[in-house]
Write an enzyme that holds these catalytic residues in place. Structure first.
Site, PDB file in Angstrom:
ATOM      1  CE1 TYR A 149      -4.788  -3.582  -3.937  1.00 22.65           C
ATOM      2  CE2 TYR A 149      -3.243  -2.502  -2.462  1.00 22.65           C
ATOM      3  CZ  TYR A 149      -3.947  -3.626  -2.828  1.00 22.65           C
ATOM      4  OH  TYR A 149      -3.831  -4.782  -2.107  1.00 22.65           O
ATOM      5  CG  ASP A 244      -6.469   4.706   0.416  1.00 18.62           C
ATOM      6  OD1 ASP A 244      -5.597   4.921   1.283  1.00 18.62           O
ATOM      7  OD2 ASP A 244      -6.611   3.610  -0.141  1.00 18.62           O
ATOM      8  CE  LYS A 277       1.393   1.854   1.289  1.00 18.45           C
ATOM      9  NZ  LYS A 277       2.065   0.657   0.834  1.00 18.45           N
TER      10      LYS A 277
HETATM   11  C1  LIG Z   1      -3.460   3.835  -1.208  1.00 19.57           C
HETATM   12  C2  LIG Z   1      -3.429   2.480  -0.574  1.00 19.57           C
HETATM   13  N1  LIG Z   1      -4.494   2.046   0.098  1.00 19.57           N
HETATM   14  C3  LIG Z   1      -4.512   0.854   0.708  1.00 19.57           C
HETATM   15  C4  LIG Z   1      -3.428   0.009   0.638  1.00 19.57           C
HETATM   16  C5  LIG Z   1      -3.475  -1.324   1.317  1.00 19.57           C
HETATM   17  O1  LIG Z   1      -2.603  -1.312   2.402  1.00 19.57           O
HETATM   18  P1  LIG Z   1      -1.993  -2.666   2.989  1.00 19.57           P
HETATM   19  O2  LIG Z   1      -1.052  -3.194   1.956  1.00 19.57           O
HETATM   20  O3  LIG Z   1      -1.311  -2.221   4.258  1.00 19.57           O
HETATM   21  O4  LIG Z   1      -3.120  -3.583   3.256  1.00 19.57           O
HETATM   22  C6  LIG Z   1      -2.296   0.416  -0.065  1.00 19.57           C
HETATM   23  C7  LIG Z   1      -1.126  -0.468  -0.172  1.00 19.57           C
HETATM   24  O5  LIG Z   1      -0.189  -0.245  -0.867  1.00 19.57           O
HETATM   25  C8  LIG Z   1      -2.291   1.680  -0.691  1.00 19.57           C
HETATM   26  O6  LIG Z   1      -1.240   2.121  -1.364  1.00 19.57           O
END
Ligand SMILES: Cc1ncc(COP(=O)(O)O)c(C=O)c1O
Length: 437
Positions: A149, A244, A277
């Site tokens: 994700y 990511d 995060k």
């Molecule tokens: C690996 C990863 N990328 C992107 C996101 C998206 O982040 P946000 O919820 O701050 O938009 C998340 C959210 O959990 C994530 O776990």
């Protein structure tokens, strides 16, 4: 609105009230407990390793705001930094020294990144990183993996088509099919498929985006052969490798997951990194970064547009900076990693004792466990079974004051505030809960 009425309100009453004015009663779907059933807990406050709900029930928190709260809630140094920053002003829409300091602190730990741009959410950071990769390469195709994700941008809400040569399908209404035509979805940890995709369309691939340790299908590591080949193929074909690390960044190690792979794969480094995060310590803050050469494509220097009213917010940067200072102290990750390992080992032992197949894995302060005989390697095997068992276990743990992520495809998080006694209490609850399954 009176404080007395809040104090006597139940979670169920709050959920009903919320549902009248907020779709599904929540501001992010997984909070609604749809996967596990039951009433979401409305949190009144949190301190250290604990959260307290509207009914005064206390939980040992293994969500940590889905990753950011690596120090636990209300760490005194972070609180002080945030309070001081708030006194100085909430937002200026002009640059500050503190945002430079935060970016320097991040770059210091991540050698693949020479420049960084701050944004407000992981979604925004991932979306911007893709635009940057497309702008820098002049190509359109994005490769991602099933079960990873990267936020809810249109191009990312896609599932695989029937074969590599067919288009993927949007996984959300409101995403036009044409938007996901430039996204190819492959199986995680499948080297053969990766080879095939590059053989077919290598010259069109702008970037491959991947969670190095996937926390959105519970906890699945990219295998070393997979990551090695991914790096090689991206380099060979001129595609950018985007890691990511919104979840894994500053959570699995001070140098993030890429530092772990750099130890296992000589010369390994991503082209672009995405963070969120932990770098915001619980405030809305995220970032994407790369080499200076790649980052030069961004406005105002280059033609790739990207902007944000609250980007580099002074209160959020204070929170992130104070958090990074704490986790950079010697021994921090060794202690956190050992504690998390004890939890996972203990859960496996509890499974064995109860005769329930249970395997787990962890790195730094991030963990996962599966009701399965062996660790899954991709989304399909993660989702292959065990959901009913997980849901019963989730509620049995919640009833015993342990708050796990309310879905079996989510990772868990341990903070520095979790004490040995908290881990013991969790394992005791797990022994009892597993016996009821
Ligand atoms: C690996 C990863 N990328 C992107 C996101 C998206 O982040 P946000 O919820 O701050 O938009 C998340 C959210 O959990 C994530 O776990």
């Amino acid at each position: 609105m009176s404080t007395e009425s809040t104090a006597t309100t139940t979670n169920a009453q709050l959920f009903e009230r919320a549902q009248a004015v907020i779709p599904g009663g929540v501001n992010s779907p997984v909070r609604a407990f749809r996967a596990v059933g039951g009433t979401p807990r409305f949190i009144r406050s949190a301190q250290g390793a604990y959260m307290v709900d509207a009914e005064g029930q206390r939980y040992i928190d293994y969500i940590g705001s889905w990753g950011p709260m690596i120090l636990g809630h209300g760490h005194p140094a972070v609180l002080e930094a945030v309070q001081r920053a708030a006194n100085e002003g909430f937002s200026y829409g002009a640059p500050t020294e503190r945002e430079v300091e935060l970016v320097e602190a991040i770059i210091e730990q991540v050698p693949s990144v020479e420049q960084l741009r701050l944004v407000s959410s992981g979604t925004e950071a991932a979306m911007s990183a893709i635009r940057l990769a497309r702008g820098a390469t002049g190509r359109s195709l994005l490769v991602k993996f099933e079960g990873c994700y990267h936020g809810h941008a249109d191009a990312l809400l896609v599932k695989a088509g029937s074969g590599l040569a067919t288009f993927g399908h949007p996984t959300s209404a409101g995403v036009p099919a044409e938007v996901v035509q430039h996204t190819m979805v492959l199986e995680y940890n499948n080297v053969e498929q990766l080879e095939e995709a590059f053989a077919l369309q290598g010259a069109d691939i702008a970037c491959v985006m991947v969670e190095p340790i996937a926390g959105n299908m519970n906890f699945v590591r990219a295998s070393v052969p997979f990551m090695t080949r991914l790096r090689e193929l991206c380099t060979q074909h001129g595609a950018l490798l985007v890691l990511d690390e919104v979840m894994s960044g500053f959570r699995v190690a001070l140098g993030s997951a890429q530092s772990i792979y750099a130890k296992l794969i000589p010369g390994f480094r991503p082209d672009v990194s995405v963070f969120g995060k932990v770098i915001g310590g619980g405030m809305p803050l995220a970032a994407f970064g790369a080499s200076r050469a790649v980052m030069q494509h961004l406005a105002p220097l280059g033609p790739v547009y990207q902007a944000g009213t609250l980007s580099g917010n002074p209160v959020a940067t204070a929170c992130g900076l104070a958090t990074l200072r704490e986790i950079s102290k010697p021994g921090f990750f060794e202690a956190l990693g050992a504690k998390t390992r004890r939890l996972v080992d203990g859960l496996e032992a509890a499974g064995r004792e109860a005769g329930v197949p249970l395997v787990g894995d962890c790195e730094g302060g991030m963990f996962g466990f599966f009701f399965a005989g062996e660790l899954p390697q991709n989304y399909k095997t993660v989702m292959a079974g065990g959901s009913e068992r997980f849901n019963r276990f989730f509620h049995a743990m919640l009833d015993r004051g342990v708050y796990l992520a309310p879905a079996m495809y989510e990772a868990g998080f341990v903070s520095a505030a979790h004490s040995d006694a908290d881990i013991d209490a969790t394992l005791e609850a797990a022994h009892a809960a597993l016996r009821t399954l």
